[in-house]
Motif scaffolding. Structure first.
Motif, PDB file in Angstrom:
ATOM      1  N   ASP A   1       0.858  -1.176   0.000  1.00 12.46           N
ATOM      2  CA  ASP A   1       0.000   0.000   0.000  1.00 12.46           C
ATOM      3  C   ASP A   1       0.893   1.224   0.000  1.00 12.46           C
ATOM      4  O   ASP A   1       2.077   1.148   0.318  1.00 12.46           O
ATOM      5  CB  ASP A   1      -0.898   0.031   1.242  1.00 12.46           C
TER       6      ASP A   1
ATOM      7  N   THR B   1      -3.312   4.492   0.844  1.00 12.58           N
ATOM      8  CA  THR B   1      -4.224   3.560   0.178  1.00 12.58           C
ATOM      9  C   THR B   1      -4.403   2.343   1.063  1.00 12.58           C
ATOM     10  O   THR B   1      -3.544   2.003   1.871  1.00 12.58           O
ATOM     11  CB  THR B   1      -3.707   3.098  -1.204  1.00 12.58           C
ATOM     12  N   SER B   2      -5.539   1.688   0.881  1.00 17.51           N
ATOM     13  CA  SER B   2      -5.828   0.478   1.643  1.00 17.51           C
ATOM     14  C   SER B   2      -6.685  -0.409   0.755  1.00 17.51           C
ATOM     15  O   SER B   2      -7.890  -0.198   0.625  1.00 17.51           O
ATOM     16  CB  SER B   2      -6.566   0.829   2.935  1.00 17.51           C
TER      17      SER B   2
END
Length: 185
Positions: A108, A123-124
């Motif tokens: 990520d 981000t995930s």
């Protein structure tokens, strides 16, 4: 080796700055290459991830001057891949991967703020998000992701607000390598 941007020529003799820089392997059905995990600022500061074995082992990020002297660590050790220094040199965007066979094996994007000394997840996603590149004004980041098959390029606000936008839709692995200074390409 110094490069004169006005005459488009090299000046002086080449000299090593650092040894053993980490690489992120990028590949597709057509090509395979490696991207060095470093970023240089317009003022001459260089941040890089040293190469280690095995890949994604924990390692620090360090400031290095033009002569290769390590000025100090700038972030805690972590499983870092590709990195990108923000235009204002206040943050570094980086790919942070979970240790293989862990709860978070995919990469990520994370942002390390030098002043606040904080790591923020950008981000995930269950897929891998990697290879951040900052916009010239530092307001956005583009990155590659494997969310929908072959890696494609997405854009998001560096502040974390708003929706992520897919920029490419091609059948091959696609990665951002740079952003033009005028912001157009």
């Amino acid at each position: 080796r110094r490069f004169n941007a006005d005459s488009l020529t090299f000046e002086g003799e080449p000299a090593p700055i650092v040894q053993s820089v980490s690489f992120s392997e990028l590949s597709s059905q057509i090509y395979r290459y490696e991207r060095p995990a470093f970023w240089a600022s317009a003022t001459g500061l260089l941040v890089y991830a040293p190469a280690v074995v095995p890949p994604y082992a924990k390692r620090p990020l360090a400031w290095v001057d033009r002569n290769g002297k390590v000025l100090g660590d700038v972030a805690p050790e972590g499983p870092y891949g590709a990195i990108a220094l923000s235009p204002d040199q206040q943050q570094v965007g980086l790919t942070r991967r979970g240790i293989r066979r862990s709860a978070e094996p995919n990469g990520d994007l994370w942002l390390w703020n030098f002043t606040r000394e904080t790591m923020t997840r950008a981000t995930s996603h269950a897929a891998t998000d990697e290879n951040p590149v900052w916009s010239p004004d530092g307001q956005q980041i583009v990155f590659s992701t494997s969310r929908e098959g072959p890696y494609q390029i997405y854009r998001k606000n560096a502040s974390g607000t708003g929706e992520e936008e897919r920029l490419t839709n091609v059948p091959a692995h696609t990665d951002p390598l740079d952003w033009s200074p005028d912001g157009r390409f």
